[in-house]
Design an enzyme around this catalytic site. Sequence first.
Site, PDB file in Angstrom:
ATOM      1  N   LYS A   1     -38.206 -40.355  20.755  1.00  0.00           N
ATOM      2  CA  LYS A   1     -38.596 -41.709  21.172  1.00  0.00           C
ATOM      3  C   LYS A   1     -39.527 -41.665  22.384  1.00  0.00           C
ATOM      4  CE  LYS A   1     -34.432 -43.950  19.358  1.00  0.00           C
ATOM      5  NZ  LYS A   1     -33.428 -45.020  19.616  1.00  0.00           N
TER       6      LYS A   1
ATOM      7  N   PHE B   1     -29.738 -56.773  20.269  1.00  0.00           N
ATOM      8  CA  PHE B   1     -30.632 -55.816  20.934  1.00  0.00           C
ATOM      9  C   PHE B   1     -31.934 -55.585  20.169  1.00  0.00           C
ATOM     10  CE2 PHE B   1     -27.507 -53.364  18.409  1.00  0.00           C
ATOM     11  CZ  PHE B   1     -28.350 -52.634  17.578  1.00  0.00           C
TER      12      PHE B   1
ATOM     13  N   THR C   1     -24.784 -42.613  20.611  1.00  0.00           N
ATOM     14  CA  THR C   1     -25.928 -43.524  20.826  1.00  0.00           C
ATOM     15  C   THR C   1     -26.096 -43.866  22.302  1.00  0.00           C
ATOM     16  OG1 THR C   1     -25.449 -44.477  18.669  1.00  0.00           O
ATOM     17  CG2 THR C   1     -26.922 -45.726  20.080  1.00  0.00           C
TER      18      THR C   1
ATOM     19  N   HIS D   1     -33.760 -40.642  17.596  1.00  0.00           N
ATOM     20  CA  HIS D   1     -33.120 -41.344  16.483  1.00  0.00           C
ATOM     21  C   HIS D   1     -32.864 -40.328  15.382  1.00  0.00           C
ATOM     22  CE1 HIS D   1     -32.359 -44.155  13.199  1.00  0.00           C
ATOM     23  NE2 HIS D   1     -33.133 -43.363  12.481  1.00  0.00           N
TER      24      HIS D   1
ATOM     25  N   GLU E   1     -35.757 -43.766   5.216  1.00  0.00           N
ATOM     26  CA  GLU E   1     -36.492 -43.569   6.474  1.00  0.00           C
ATOM     27  C   GLU E   1     -37.602 -42.524   6.320  1.00  0.00           C
ATOM     28  OE1 GLU E   1     -33.574 -42.802   9.520  1.00  0.00           O
ATOM     29  OE2 GLU E   1     -32.791 -44.852   9.419  1.00  0.00           O
TER      30      GLU E   1
HETATM   31  P1  CMP Z   1     -30.986 -45.503  17.072  1.00  0.00           P
HETATM   32  O1  CMP Z   1     -30.144 -44.376  16.623  1.00  0.00           O
HETATM   33  O2  CMP Z   1     -32.451 -45.332  17.097  1.00  0.00           O
HETATM   34  O3  CMP Z   1     -30.628 -46.796  16.202  1.00  0.00           O
HETATM   35  C1  CMP Z   1     -30.768 -48.124  16.668  1.00  0.00           C
HETATM   36  C2  CMP Z   1     -31.029 -48.179  18.148  1.00  0.00           C
HETATM   37  O4  CMP Z   1     -30.749 -49.412  18.771  1.00  0.00           O
HETATM   38  C3  CMP Z   1     -30.115 -47.199  18.850  1.00  0.00           C
HETATM   39  O5  CMP Z   1     -30.529 -45.891  18.574  1.00  0.00           O
HETATM   40  C4  CMP Z   1     -30.255 -47.652  20.305  1.00  0.00           C
HETATM   41  O6  CMP Z   1     -31.370 -47.060  20.959  1.00  0.00           O
HETATM   42  C5  CMP Z   1     -30.529 -49.149  20.175  1.00  0.00           C
HETATM   43  N1  CMP Z   1     -29.411 -49.945  20.672  1.00  0.00           N
HETATM   44  C6  CMP Z   1     -29.463 -50.760  21.755  1.00  0.00           C
HETATM   45  N2  CMP Z   1     -28.274 -51.351  21.950  1.00  0.00           N
HETATM   46  C7  CMP Z   1     -27.444 -50.916  20.980  1.00  0.00           C
HETATM   47  C8  CMP Z   1     -26.079 -51.153  20.640  1.00  0.00           C
HETATM   48  N3  CMP Z   1     -25.316 -51.979  21.350  1.00  0.00           N
HETATM   49  N4  CMP Z   1     -25.546 -50.512  19.580  1.00  0.00           N
HETATM   50  C9  CMP Z   1     -26.317 -49.673  18.817  1.00  0.00           C
HETATM   51  N5  CMP Z   1     -27.615 -49.409  19.087  1.00  0.00           N
HETATM   52  C10 CMP Z   1     -28.174 -50.017  20.159  1.00  0.00           C
END
Ligand code: CMP
Length: 141
Positions: A11, A59, A93, A117, A128
């Site tokens: 990212k 979000f 995450t 990610h 994806e």
């Molecule tokens: P990623 O694995 O890229 O998938 C969705 C993204 O949303 C996650 O990583 C986080 O960077 C972002 N995100 C922000 N807030 C939340 C949350 N509360 N729960 C899950 N993902 C979140």
Amino acid sequence: MALEKTLSIIKPDAVEKNVIGKVLSRFEDAGLKISAMRFALLSKDDAAGFYAVHKDRPFFNDLVEFMTSGPVCIQVLEGEDAIKKNRDLMGATDPTKADKGTIRADFAVSIDANAVHGSDSEENAAIEIAYFFPSMNVYAR
Ligand code: CMP
């Protein structure tokens, strides 16, 4: 165990920190092979389309904003159990909850700027990968 492919995105925060090579080494050291890779500066539509599954989450707008804030480095990883292996390497995450030694614990600062990610299932990995790579650009290794 099955031979799988998974989509990984380094990212904007990790690209900005100049740790692309360090992140890729984690994948390679764990036995995963990079079978496609590209840089992209995502448009709002690109990011919103990729994360469409989250479109009703609170979000979502912040996520799209963050993912378009700078270039990302996108790759397909291939190997035995690649989806789980990559998720184990990434850590939780929320980097404050990620196990020591994981990518997010070492390189991420917040749940938004969480460095990487990775696809969470075989079904999503296929969707994806197709989103970012025409199949002729993904190599069997
Ligand atoms: P990623 O694995 O890229 O998938 C969705 C993204 O949303 C996650 O990583 C986080 O960077 C972002 N995100 C922000 N807030 C939340 C949350 N509360 N729960 C899950 N993902 C979140």
